[in-house]
Design an enzyme around this catalytic site. Structure first.
Site, PDB file in Angstrom:
ATOM      1  N   TYR B 127       0.843  -1.198   0.000  1.00 32.67           N
ATOM      2  CA  TYR B 127       0.000   0.000   0.000  1.00 32.67           C
ATOM      3  C   TYR B 127       0.881   1.252   0.000  1.00 32.67           C
ATOM      4  O   TYR B 127       0.740   2.128  -0.852  1.00 32.67           O
ATOM      5  CB  TYR B 127      -0.919  -0.025   1.222  1.00 32.67           C
ATOM      6  N   LYS B 131       1.437   3.897  -3.047  1.00 27.00           N
ATOM      7  CA  LYS B 131       1.018   5.290  -2.864  1.00 27.00           C
ATOM      8  C   LYS B 131       2.208   6.225  -3.109  1.00 27.00           C
ATOM      9  O   LYS B 131       2.039   7.332  -3.645  1.00 27.00           O
ATOM     10  CB  LYS B 131       0.448   5.511  -1.452  1.00 27.00           C
TER      11      LYS B 131
END
Lengths: 541, 481
Positions: B127, B131
């Site tokens: 994640y 990002k």
């Protein structure tokens, strides 16, 4: 004297009836959502399921909105009130009423008869300890409690718990107790001294606003098992019955289908007239009277006062001291009922009450016990972590032994809790929405834990253990005992009323509902509200 | 003329708050990208315009972007998505959105990232890595942009907050500790929304990276202790667990068991890094009016207790399904009603029950198979098949999938059956049995239920794994963690 009353809830109708009997002219403004016709009034509970053309529509609502389903996402589940579609009208809200909520999830009613159209009938007088914050004691209230008991019919008697309820006149004999309740009470009687010494708690019959003997046109309870869905023969008291009685007086004028918006104040501070809107056409009407009596419940009464100040002085004030009883629901299993049948033909609301003495006398914790008989089953079934087939089997096996203890905790006025108007949320007519804020008292968890521990021990010793992990602390606002925003006070303080409930701020204004409570004891407040309204009408008019 | 704004991830936790704030204002005209039209919600006049589409298929929203001045990009894969999905939604999704923005002449790009994008230790944390990669794409896009990195975002509906609440109710709370204690700076979602609105209003799209946190940083331990105090009115016990070995173990299990794991190795990165906001102008501005962390926590705990949704009074009306019930769906529901009624009460339903069941499942949004997830479809199919598999699927869902479609369908049917002749007798029949017979019945139910659960788990756990691994569609797009 011409008196204008706003609201037909328990306070409004009992105030009006006393005033009418004293030959005053009474005009009552009300939204007044009316109860629909009663389906098959002669049928009993199981008869409804057999005889109705559309039982699913009756029990679950036209859109099946009474089915209690888990929300698809965790955290979005709504509090379950178990209110049947036949009582939907009680909560039907007119368009002009909007609310913003913070820490408080109230129910609001605009029914003829008010929120008490869906109450469960608990009628307990407050004692001197619980009235210590009031500008009068029990002696001043006793005749009015008696008067209300005479009007509405309260079944109750003398037992071990009666010491918590001071005596008043006109109690009717008690209803037949269901088997589960009887066994529980018998078990308590056998161990009474030990239990009350060990836990400082008592068990006894609850006081119920239901007729055990006929009264006027009202029949006595015939144990049809339909209490939750609406008593079909008027045995169970709701304020709309008193409204009906008021309407037989020639000096009474009932004006339904209007929303009382605000009071117009003269520069002197007195009320010139009350402004209301017709709910169909929106037409504005101004009405004058010699005295104005607000009895539309703490939320609506406060809203009306706030709007009046907002309109006349362009000022938004804060009415502090909002109170409500915290409630904890604790299901338990009465083991002595295992293997026995349940009787659907019995009174369905609480028949036993439970009291815990607390550190201070006014902090008494009050509980009401409802044994399970004809309740809707699927909300219970879905709460079990089993397949539904097994849940049904387990439920059937245990049904007669299941019961729930509803513990109520007192509340007191605090500055942090208030009603005000929210200028950020303005409706189409330019009115800011009513806004509520509530924070529980510090140390509340400790109090709840202690009471639950007492109840756990007490009921265990009775052979009726609480079911572990099932106790549920209800959200603030669930007990619908809102009060305290315009309290009685002997001092002339801002936003308070005199001991005869005359406003200290607006001279020809009287307030007779829960707003005037300076303290909220754990016992259900409705009986006291009715008695207080009678007291005001009897002494100030 | 109102500023035209396009929002992705509007259904997410931050997105909902942002739309609520922007939609009523006459200064903005709002377009929100949603993957499926929301049930029964029609666009109000002046409300946000819903664009049904997919972030990864720019053709579905290209036209809507035209004429928009600002894009607020909140959509992201979060939670327990696979590394492939993180890559697809967070990196590819951002890439195609940027391209579409450039083609449509969108000038300004407000990218909502996460504090984790700046973590020094991003081990196992796809994640955070994706990002960070998305941020790089934004920086190199040539658009006027600003990147916002919220820290720990709290709110009544915040997934993190709800997990925290659950954990802090335990008598002993696990606290993962790495080489050093870490700090957090929790912020209320309303303050994040306030920051986003402030940026949308401003001309400050100057390529900054703005980290947003709450009023003050505090040690993770202190934060947990504060929450425990608020939830339980007394400090609870913390159990320290070494972070390193746990992460290693979780990482090893992950490729196979991810869908069944309560937490992934990556998500534990929050215990290995500080999640605090570097000072910046927006943070300073917002901080001035933030409540203290203590107040933030007690307010959230109290609101949770009050069940406050800021809207509801009394009964909530069922949202009506707008699509009509097709003949096909009707027939399927009829068969389903027969199978499930036979399973639950041992008799076939009459025509009235069948009709009520079809109507009730329809209004409650449970009528169309194509709406259900892969796993839900399997449970429903099993339940339709025969009594044994129905009970197995029900037992599994009753314990482990309590908000699933099958559970809800069965509750709807139960509610009907208990109120309608002749099936109500299965619930209301008054019977007296000896205590021994009753205990025997209970034991019987327990045994059958246990066996059904085992059978259900044997079939459905692999199904769950299969569905998670083969999920073709993008995971639920949500705002940044």
């Amino acid at each position: 004297m011409k008196i204008l009353v706003v609201g037909s809830g328990p306070s409004g109708v009992h105030f009006a009836l006393t005033a009418l009997r004293k030959n005053h002219q009474v005009v009552m403004l009300d939204v007044g959502r009316a109860r629909p016709a009663i389906a098959l009034p002669d049928a009993d509970f199981l008869g409804l399921k057999q005889q109705l053309d559309d039982p699913a529509g009756y029990f679950l609502g036209p859109d099946f909105e009474s089915i209690s389903l888990p929300a698809p996402e965790p955290g979005n589940d709504k509090e379950y009130y178990g209110l049947p579609p036949s009582k939907d009208y009680v909560f039907d809200r007119p368009e002009p009423f909007a609310m913003r909520l913070d820490g408080f999830s109230p129910l609001v009613s605009f029914a003829a008869g008010g929120l008490a159209e869906s109450w469960t009938g608990g009628s307990y007088p407050l004692n001197d300890d619980e009235l210590s914050a009031f500008p009068f004691g029990y002696e001043a209230m006793a005749p009015h409690y008696g008067e209300v008991a005479e009007r509405i019919g309260i079944a109750g008697g003398q037992d071990d718990l009666s010491v918590c309820f001071p005596p008043h006149d006109h109690l009717q004999p008690m209803l037949d107790l269901d088997e589960s309740g009887a066994r529980l009470l018998a078990a308590y009687e056998r161990r009474r001294e030990r239990l009350s010494a060990k836990y400082k708690a008592r068990l006894g019959r609850s006081r119920q606003a239901v007729l055990s003997t006929p009264k006027g046109s009202r029949q006595s309870c015939r144990y049809c098992g339909r209490c939750l869905w609406g008593c079909p023969n008027g045995a169970f008291y709701t304020p709309s019955l008193t409204l009906r009685e008021c309407r037989t007086y020639p000096n009474f004028e009932y004006v339904p289908n209007v929303f009382a918006s605000h009071l117009e104040l003269a520069p002197s501070g007195a009320i010139e007239h009350v402004v209301s809107y017709d709910l169909d056409g929106g037409a504005e009407t101004r009405r004058m009277a010699d005295a104005y009596v607000l009895a539309c419940g703490t939320l609506s009464t406060s809203n009306l006062v706030l709007r009046s100040i907002y309109r006349s002085r362009k000022e938004i004030v804060r009415l502090t001291g909002l109170m409500d009883n915290r409630q904890v629901l604790a299901p338990f299993c009465n083991l002595s009922m295992l293997g026995r049948s349940f009787n659907p033909r019995s009174y369905q609301y609480h028949q036993l009450a439970f009291g815990i003495e607390a550190s201070a006398p006014d902090r008494y914790v009050h509980g009401q016990i409802t044994t399970l008989k004809t309740a809707t089953a699927h909300p219970i079934l879905r709460s079990l972590p089993l397949d539904l087939k097994s849940s049904i089997g387990v439920f059937k096996a245990l049904r007669s032994s299941l019961a729930v203890l509803n513990l109520n905790f007192c509340d007191w006025r605090r500055e942090t809790n208030y009603l005000t108007l929210s200028p950020e949320h303005v409706d189409a007519h330019g009115w800011p929405a009513l806004s509520a804020r509530y924070r529980p008292p510090p140390g509340e968890n400790e109090t709840i834990r202690a009471a639950c521990a007492t109840a756990r021990g007490f009921f265990w010793d009775l052979g009726a253990p609480l079911i572990p992990g099932m106790a549920h602390v209800r959200p603030m606002g669930s007990s619908v005992h809102y009060s305290g925003t315009l309290p009685m006070s002997t001092e002339r303080r801002a936003w308070s009323v005199s001991p005869t409930c005359q406003s200290h701020d607006i001279e020809n204004l009287f307030i007779v509902d829960g707003s005037v409570m300076p303290f909220l004891p754990a016992k259900n407040l409705t009986f006291t509200l009715m008695a207080n309204a009678v007291r005001v009408a009897a002494t100030a008019f | 003329m109102p500023q035209s704004i396009f929002v992705t991830g509007a259904g997410g936790f931050i997105g909902q708050g942002l739309v609520r704030k922007l939609a009523p204002s006459a200064n903005y005209s709002l377009k929100v990208l949603t993957r499926r039209p929301r049930l029964g919600v029609t666009s109000q006049v002046g409300g946000p315009q819903e664009i049904t589409g997919d972030l990864l298929e720019p053709a579905t929203y290209r036209d809507a972007l035209r004429g928009c001045e600002t894009v607020v990009h909140l959509a992201a894969a979060t939670g327990r998505a696979t590394p492939k999905d993180y890559e697809r939604v967070n990196v590819e999704g951002t890439r195609v959105l940027i391209e579409a923005c450039k083609a449509a002449g969108v000038r300004r790009f407000l990218h909502v990232s996460t504090i984790a994008a700046g973590y020094a230790d991003q081990s196992y944390y796809s994640y955070a890595k994706t990002k960070a990669e998305a941020e790089r794409l934004v920086r190199e896009s040539g658009l006027e942009f600003v990147i916002v990195r919220p820290t720990l975002v709290l709110g009544e509906k915040s997934p993190i907050w709800n997990t925290l609440l659950k954990i802090t109710k335990l008598p002993v709370v696990p606290l993962f500790e790495g080489a050093r204690p870490v700090s957090v700076q929790p912020i209320h979602v309303d303050d994040v929304v306030r920051g986003l609105v402030r940026l949308v209003e401003s001309e400050s799209f100057k390529g900054e990276v703005l980290e947003l946190g709450g009023p003050r940083p505090l040690a993770f331990r202190a934060f947990l202790a504060l929450t425990q105090q608020a939830v339980r009115d007394k400090p609870g016990k913390l159990l320290r667990i070494p972070l390193g070995p746990v992460r290693l173990m979780l990482a090893a299990m992950e490729p196979i068991a991810r869908p069944l794991m309560p937490v992934t190795a990556g998500q534990l990165a929050v215990f290995a890094n500080d999640s605090i906001a570097a000072p910046n102008w927006l943070q300073t501005e917002l901080q001035a009016t933030m409540p203290s962390t203590e107040e933030l926590i007690t307010t959230l705990v109290d609101q949770g207790r009050s069940g406050d949704d800021g809207l509801g009074i009394g009964r909530e009306k069922v949202r009506r399904e707008t699509r009509p019930l097709t003949d096909q769906a009707q027939r399927t529901l009829q068969d389903e009603c027969r199978a499930l009624t036979t399973y639950l009460v041992g008799t076939a339903p009459n025509a009235y029950i069948e009709a009520q069941y079809a109507r009730a499942t329809h209004v409650h949004g449970l009528a169309f198979d194509e709406d259900f997830s892969c796993f839900d479809r399997t449970t429903v199919r099993l339940a339709r098949s025969n009594r044994i598999t129905a009970r197995a699927a029900d037992a599994y869902c009753g314990l482990l999938h309590r908000r699933g479609i099958l559970r809800r369908k069965l509750i709807v049917l139960t509610a009907i059956l208990e109120h309608v002749a002749p099936t109500y007798a299965a619930f209301d029949r008054v019977e007296t049995r000896s205590l021994a017979a009753m205990l025997l019945t209970l034991a019987g139910h327990g045994m059958v239920s246990g066996l059904s659960l085992l059978l259900g788990a044997a079939v459905l756990l692999p199904t769950k794994l299969y569905c998670a691994l083969t999920a073709r569609s993008a995971p639920r797009a949500r705002s940044a963690q």
